[in-house]
Design an enzyme around this catalytic site. Structure first.
Site, PDB file in Angstrom:
ATOM      1  N   GLY A  64       0.826  -1.197   0.000  1.00 53.36           N
ATOM      2  CA  GLY A  64       0.000   0.000   0.000  1.00 53.36           C
ATOM      3  C   GLY A  64       0.858   1.244   0.000  1.00 53.36           C
ATOM      4  O   GLY A  64       2.057   1.191   0.317  1.00 53.36           O
ATOM      5  N   CYS A  91       5.201  -6.241   1.776  1.00 51.32           N
ATOM      6  CA  CYS A  91       5.594  -4.835   1.834  1.00 51.32           C
ATOM      7  C   CYS A  91       4.831  -4.128   2.967  1.00 51.32           C
ATOM      8  O   CYS A  91       5.063  -4.406   4.131  1.00 51.32           O
ATOM      9  CB  CYS A  91       5.387  -4.168   0.479  1.00 51.32           C
ATOM     10  SG  CYS A  91       6.295  -2.611   0.303  1.00 51.32           S
ATOM     11  N   TYR A  92       3.886  -3.241   2.644  1.00 49.25           N
ATOM     12  CA  TYR A  92       3.090  -2.597   3.695  1.00 49.25           C
ATOM     13  C   TYR A  92       2.411  -3.649   4.562  1.00 49.25           C
ATOM     14  O   TYR A  92       2.315  -3.504   5.784  1.00 49.25           O
ATOM     15  CB  TYR A  92       2.050  -1.680   3.063  1.00 49.25           C
ATOM     16  CG  TYR A  92       1.196  -0.923   4.067  1.00 49.25           C
ATOM     17  CD1 TYR A  92       1.528   0.364   4.445  1.00 49.25           C
ATOM     18  CD2 TYR A  92       0.058  -1.507   4.631  1.00 49.25           C
ATOM     19  CE1 TYR A  92       0.756   1.068   5.364  1.00 49.25           C
ATOM     20  CE2 TYR A  92      -0.717  -0.822   5.552  1.00 49.25           C
ATOM     21  CZ  TYR A  92      -0.366   0.468   5.916  1.00 49.25           C
ATOM     22  OH  TYR A  92      -1.124   1.153   6.834  1.00 49.25           O
ATOM     23  N   HIS A 178       7.946  -7.385  -3.441  1.00 48.63           N
ATOM     24  CA  HIS A 178       6.689  -7.718  -4.120  1.00 48.63           C
ATOM     25  C   HIS A 178       6.848  -8.989  -4.950  1.00 48.63           C
ATOM     26  O   HIS A 178       7.330  -8.935  -6.086  1.00 48.63           O
ATOM     27  CB  HIS A 178       6.231  -6.561  -5.008  1.00 48.63           C
ATOM     28  CG  HIS A 178       5.734  -5.375  -4.248  1.00 48.63           C
ATOM     29  ND1 HIS A 178       4.416  -5.228  -3.889  1.00 48.63           N
ATOM     30  CD2 HIS A 178       6.384  -4.296  -3.750  1.00 48.63           C
ATOM     31  CE1 HIS A 178       4.269  -4.095  -3.217  1.00 48.63           C
ATOM     32  NE2 HIS A 178       5.450  -3.519  -3.108  1.00 48.63           N
ATOM     33  N   GLU A 180       4.523 -10.625  -6.346  1.00 53.15           N
ATOM     34  CA  GLU A 180       3.468 -10.722  -7.363  1.00 53.15           C
ATOM     35  C   GLU A 180       3.876 -10.184  -8.714  1.00 53.15           C
ATOM     36  O   GLU A 180       3.268 -10.529  -9.739  1.00 53.15           O
ATOM     37  CB  GLU A 180       2.195 -10.022  -6.882  1.00 53.15           C
ATOM     38  CG  GLU A 180       2.263  -8.497  -6.797  1.00 53.15           C
ATOM     39  CD  GLU A 180       2.773  -7.989  -5.465  1.00 53.15           C
ATOM     40  OE1 GLU A 180       2.484  -6.831  -5.132  1.00 53.15           O
ATOM     41  OE2 GLU A 180       3.467  -8.742  -4.753  1.00 53.15           O
ATOM     42  N   SER A 232     -21.122  -4.079 -25.824  1.00 51.49           N
ATOM     43  CA  SER A 232     -20.186  -3.116 -26.410  1.00 51.49           C
ATOM     44  C   SER A 232     -19.510  -3.656 -27.655  1.00 51.49           C
ATOM     45  O   SER A 232     -18.887  -2.907 -28.398  1.00 51.49           O
ATOM     46  CB  SER A 232     -19.103  -2.760 -25.380  1.00 51.49           C
ATOM     47  OG  SER A 232     -18.273  -3.881 -25.135  1.00 51.49           O
ATOM     48  N   GLY A 233     -19.608  -4.973 -27.877  1.00 48.77           N
ATOM     49  CA  GLY A 233     -18.890  -5.601 -28.970  1.00 48.77           C
ATOM     50  C   GLY A 233     -17.572  -6.196 -28.528  1.00 48.77           C
ATOM     51  O   GLY A 233     -16.917  -6.898 -29.291  1.00 48.77           O
ATOM     52  N   VAL A 235     -14.974  -8.332 -25.608  1.00 47.62           N
ATOM     53  CA  VAL A 235     -14.964  -9.666 -25.008  1.00 47.62           C
ATOM     54  C   VAL A 235     -15.805  -9.703 -23.731  1.00 47.62           C
ATOM     55  O   VAL A 235     -16.615 -10.614 -23.533  1.00 47.62           O
ATOM     56  CB  VAL A 235     -13.516 -10.097 -24.697  1.00 47.62           C
ATOM     57  CG1 VAL A 235     -13.504 -11.451 -23.999  1.00 47.62           C
ATOM     58  CG2 VAL A 235     -12.688 -10.146 -25.969  1.00 47.62           C
ATOM     59  N   ASP A 236     -15.635  -8.721 -22.859  1.00 47.39           N
ATOM     60  CA  ASP A 236     -16.242  -8.776 -21.523  1.00 47.39           C
ATOM     61  C   ASP A 236     -17.768  -8.820 -21.585  1.00 47.39           C
ATOM     62  O   ASP A 236     -18.403  -9.690 -20.985  1.00 47.39           O
ATOM     63  CB  ASP A 236     -15.784  -7.585 -20.690  1.00 47.39           C
ATOM     64  CG  ASP A 236     -14.266  -7.481 -20.609  1.00 47.39           C
ATOM     65  OD1 ASP A 236     -13.599  -8.518 -20.775  1.00 47.39           O
ATOM     66  OD2 ASP A 236     -13.753  -6.372 -20.419  1.00 47.39           O
ATOM     67  N   SER A 237     -18.362  -7.867 -22.293  1.00 38.74           N
ATOM     68  CA  SER A 237     -19.823  -7.840 -22.356  1.00 38.74           C
ATOM     69  C   SER A 237     -20.363  -9.044 -23.119  1.00 38.74           C
ATOM     70  O   SER A 237     -21.455  -9.542 -22.821  1.00 38.74           O
ATOM     71  CB  SER A 237     -20.311  -6.536 -22.990  1.00 38.74           C
ATOM     72  OG  SER A 237     -19.919  -6.440 -24.338  1.00 38.74           O
ATOM     73  N   SER A 238     -19.596  -9.540 -24.093  1.00 38.10           N
ATOM     74  CA  SER A 238     -20.028 -10.717 -24.845  1.00 38.10           C
ATOM     75  C   SER A 238     -20.065 -11.950 -23.962  1.00 38.10           C
ATOM     76  O   SER A 238     -21.000 -12.760 -24.035  1.00 38.10           O
ATOM     77  CB  SER A 238     -19.088 -10.953 -26.042  1.00 38.10           C
ATOM     78  OG  SER A 238     -19.091  -9.846 -26.923  1.00 38.10           O
ATOM     79  N   LYS A 378      -8.753 -10.668 -17.202  1.00 35.09           N
ATOM     80  CA  LYS A 378      -9.063 -10.769 -18.624  1.00 35.09           C
ATOM     81  C   LYS A 378      -8.815 -12.169 -19.178  1.00 35.09           C
ATOM     82  O   LYS A 378      -9.644 -12.704 -19.931  1.00 35.09           O
ATOM     83  CB  LYS A 378      -8.243  -9.741 -19.399  1.00 35.09           C
ATOM     84  CG  LYS A 378      -8.454  -9.774 -20.912  1.00 35.09           C
ATOM     85  CD  LYS A 378      -9.857  -9.357 -21.315  1.00 35.09           C
ATOM     86  CE  LYS A 378     -10.010  -7.849 -21.177  1.00 35.09           C
ATOM     87  NZ  LYS A 378     -11.297  -7.375 -21.750  1.00 35.09           N
TER      88      LYS A 378
END
Length: 522
Positions: A64, A91-92, A178, A180, A232-233, A235-238, A378
């Site tokens: 953080g 870290c934090y 970190h 990650e 929206s056309g 990937v996500d909304s599809s 994603k």
């Protein structure tokens, strides 16, 4: 930001990440999911009682931007350290953990940012398969003192004697670096060791099980009511539409708003895919004039996003009124959308940019919000789309921002500038496909710049637009590196654009990484 925890019984084994505001907090969750273990971000101050009810196999405290000793700095519930659940502070998160457990945290004599060499000093299951000397990514100005009274040092660096630690008696670890981020060479191994060897996770989580859980949850919540999905056309909304169709079938209505900011041929493509593949109730709204009228002479990127969000709500609201029994609204919000928006106003994360789809439409619309992808990255959404048998050309299509080409057309937006950008972008994508590298690049697009430059075409002097090409490699979209496209491919792209797109006489290639740059220019 923090995603609301799902019910404890919906996941067999999970890791919770307490989010203290690190911009890479979601990468922790992503790395844990690489172990086929479900991982979710929650509020940093989630109570020990609530955590116990969720029954996680382990807790990770993220980094953080604050100092743990600063007034108002975010703090965990001290009772979590007595739950008997394995804990890893990063870290934090390490500093907050050590401070609660009796150590001092003070400004360090030397701040560490960037690549740092560490040396393992104590054997421990956390460090299995990690070499004695390894490179990690540090980003801290504070350090923990009087550590050995409570913790065993596991690794050190030249300026940080306690780069990694383990509590004497509790299953509690801390990493000052970190793990990650990909810059930490064996960070994935460390997180894997924590998840598998320290927490005892078996790694049974799969996208198919997530789909089954979401389908059951959606059916139970929706009942016999109707759900509207804004397409929206992309990937996500599809994928959201496909998931909803699997769950509730003809109770789904989709609204696609043509805002005049779409890629070339996108409206026709959406109409074809969603009227044939799903045979859903599809509403296509031509709102190009309204959007472009509101955006006229607007150059500020945040103002563009706000205008587009506001106009979209107005158009969407009007169209939704024509759909009887509409009660729910489904959106394709992802984890990165939530973290970059600083969607939790009381949380410690810093806002990077606003996403007009995060947080839902205003309450006065009367919709309840459904965001079934909110916990996914994603690449996980793409895997879900393949499981749902969406066409591969749709699943592997590069991401497209909610505000569309408005944030790739820098400066004022106009129909002529958008047409220029569309043509150039279409050439770029076509050449990537022809070269067989489209799938190798995670996101590529053209950006029309608000500057002009001198050129020569034939014997005539020109003073026309400059256009940038952006292509990035990433596995999570929280960090990204610029794609090393072949020079001959870049030359073909540049030549075609300059020769074919009227008004462009110069093409440049963006070689900045994220961070410090973002993927989109606005």
């Amino acid at each position: 930001m923090s995603s609301t925890p799902v019910a404890a019984e919906t996941q067999e084994e999970r890791i919770l990440v307490l989010d203290f505001g690190s911009q890479t907090a979601q990468l922790i969750a992503r790395r844990v999911r690489d172990q086929n273990v479900f991982c979710q971000l929650v509020r940093h101050d989630l109570s020990a009682e609530r955590i116990k009810a969720l029954n996680p196999k382990g807790l990770i405290l993220s980094g953080g931007p604050a100092s743990v000793y600063a007034p108002g700095a975010p703090q965990p519930d001290p009772a979590i350290f007595d739950l008997g659940i394995p804990i890893l502070g990063i870290c934090y998160g390490m500093q907050a953990t050590c401070r609660v457990l009796g150590c001092n945290v003070v400004p360090g004599e030397s701040r560490e940012f960037g690549h740092t060499h560490t040396h393992k000093v104590t054997d421990d299951p956390l460090y299995d398969s990690v070499p004695t000397d390894s490179v990690v990514w540090m980003s801290h100005g504070d350090q923990v003192q009087n550590l050995t009274d409570h913790f065993v040092p596991l690794a050190s660096s030249d300026t940080c004697a306690n780069a990694a630690v383990r509590h004497h008696t509790k299953t509690i670890y801390g990493l000052q670096f970190h793990p990650e981020v990909t810059h930490s060479a064996f960070g994935g191994v460390l997180l894997g060791n924590f998840v598998r060897k320290i927490c005892g996770c078996r790694g049974t989580w799969k996208i198919s099980s997530f789909i089954d859980q979401q389908v059951a949850t959606i059916r139970e919540r929706v009942g016999n009511k109707r759900v509207i999905c804004g397409l929206s056309g992309g990937v996500d909304s599809s994928v959201v539409a496909a998931l909803l169709f699997k769950a509730i079938g003809k109770q789904l209505s989709c609204i696609f708003v043509d805002n005049g900011l779409l890629r070339k041929g996108e409206r026709e493509q959406v109409r074809e895919q969603f009227s044939e593949h799903f045979q859903t109730d599809l509403h296509v709204v031509d709102a190009r004039e309204q959007f472009l009228g509101e955006l006229a002479n607007v150059s500020d990127p945040q103002q563009k996003r706000k205008i587009i969000g506001r106009v979209f709500i107005d158009i969407f609201k009007q169209e939704a009124k024509s759909i009887p029994d509409a009660h729910f609204l489904a959106q394709g919000t992802l984890y990165p959308d939530v973290i970059e928006s600083g969607a939790n106003p009381d949380g410690p994360a810093h806002t990077i940019k606003s996403h007009h789809n995060v947080g839902g439409l205003p309450a006065e619309l009367g919709f309840e919000l459904i965001e079934p992808l909110r916990d996914l990255f994603k690449d996980e959404v793409r895997r879900m789309g393949l499981e749902l048998e969406l066409p591969e050309d749709l699943i592997w299509r590069h991401p497209f921002p909610g505000p569309g080409l408005a944030v790739r057309c820098l400066g004022a937006v106009s129909e002529s500038r958008l047409d220029t950008l569309r043509e150039a972008d279409a050439i770029l994508i076509e050449e990537l496909h022809k070269a067989g590298v489209y799938r190798d690049v995670q996101q590529a697009f053209a950006v029309l710049l608000p500057i002009q430059s001198v050129g020569v075409m034939g014997d005539a002097r020109t003073y026309e637009d400059a256009l940038a090409i952006r292509a990035v490699d990433t596995d999570n979209f929280m960090t990204a590196d610029w794609s090393r496209l072949p020079y001959d491919l870049l030359q073909r792209i540049s030549t075609r654009i300059i020769n074919s797109v009227r008004g462009v006489n110069r093409v440049v290639y963006d070689i900045s990484s994220k961070p410090p740059a973002t993927i989109e220019w606005e």
